[in-house]
Design a protein around this motif. Structure first.
Motif: not given
Length: 299
Positions: A38-45, A79-84, A108-111, A125-128
């Motif tokens: 699950l991630a933000p950023g990809q809009g549907e047609e 969750l790709d972009g957990a900060e979103s 939960l993935l975040t930069a 649990q944080t994994l860098n």
């Protein structure tokens, strides 16, 4: 990747996925029924892109994780972009993060970890994930992916230690072709007047509306280019990211001062920060174009 492989019972050696079996292949292609992203950023047609992970998406994920895994022994939710996540969505996830079903793994993935709600971070649990060293990546690309030493060296520079990107670029020629096209478009914009620059700004702003990450990747490409200009001015060419464009970089650097380059790098960073804060993409890009420094001899 190790966690995903463990979830579907595929390990080739101690903690290493094989990368070639049906399970690994389906995960890589995004077709595995027990691995959901699950991630933000990809809009549907016909619709604008989502800039947030909303509560409806989280509710649907929570409904699914209560079902038994279909293909493997566990289910994986990424969750790709957990900060979103919106605050409402993050709060809806808290209880499940605190007491997840035994057969479910949440990633939960975040930069930007500080942008994730404190209540969410406290339940994780944080994994860098650190970039690979040059020797590690070059060896992996040569021995496992049949890259030549020259290809491996080039991909290491471009990937900044990200093995997944390097493998994608090795397997799909369109990755490097798109990079080249983006660099040519950037150079055209740098060499043109305000009209062309504003046209480019509008193109990037429109891209941001349909594919947020792709637009930010374009600005990251600009950032790496200007970093290379600074390295040339400071006599550190051995660290160039775009080493295959060294001649063009030298030519451009000769017409700019170090303060000009540093000021524009700062402006690029401000633009990326503004876009993360949901500023108007068109306005942010037009301000960026207005702040492009003028090279010596350029009218």
């Amino acid at each position: 990747a190790i966690n995903l492989a463990q979830a579907v019972n595929c390990l080739d050696g101690p903690g290493v996925p094989c990368g070639s079996c049906i399970q690994c292949t389906r995960i890589a292609l995004g077709h595995h029924t027990d691995v959901r992203t699950l991630a933000p950023g990809q809009g549907e047609e016909g619709r604008s892109a989502r800039t947030m992970i909303g509560i409806n998406e989280i509710k649907e994920i929570l409904r699914r994780v209560n079902l038994n895994p279909y293909e493997g022994s566990s289910s994986v939710v990424i969750l790709d972009g957990a900060e979103s996540m919106s605050d409402e969505a993050a709060n809806a996830l808290l209880k499940t993060l605190e007491e997840p079903p035994p057969q479910v793994l949440f990633l939960l993935l975040t930069a930007n970890e500080s942008a994730v709600l404190t209540t969410v971070r406290s339940r994780c649990q944080t994994l860098n994930l650190l970039p690979l060293s040059k020797d590690q990546m070059v060896e992996r690309l040569i021995t496992r992916h049949q890259a030549t030493p020259e290809q491996a060296e080039h991909l290491f520079r471009l990937s900044r230690g990200c093995l997944g990107w390097a493998i994608s670029a090795l397997d799909d020629t369109q990755v490097l072709e798109q990079r080249q096209a983006d660099l040519e478009k950037m150079q055209e914009t740098l060499d043109s007047g305000l009209e062309t620059r504003f046209t480019y700004a509008n193109e990037v702003a429109s891209l941001f509306g349909s594919n947020r990450e792709a637009a930010k990747d374009l600005l990251a490409l600009w950032l790496r280019w200007w970093r290379d200009l600074l390295l040339i001015k400071e006599g550190a060419e051995e660290f160039l990211h775009n080493a295959d464009h060294a001649d063009s970089l030298r030519s451009q650097a000769s017409g700019l001062s170090t303060p000009q380059i540093m000021q524009f790098i700062d402006r690029l960073m401000q633009t990326l920060s503004s876009l993360d804060s949901n500023a108007s993409p068109r306005l942010a890009m037009e301000v960026l174009m207005l702040n492009l420094p003028i090279e010596a001899g350029q009218v």
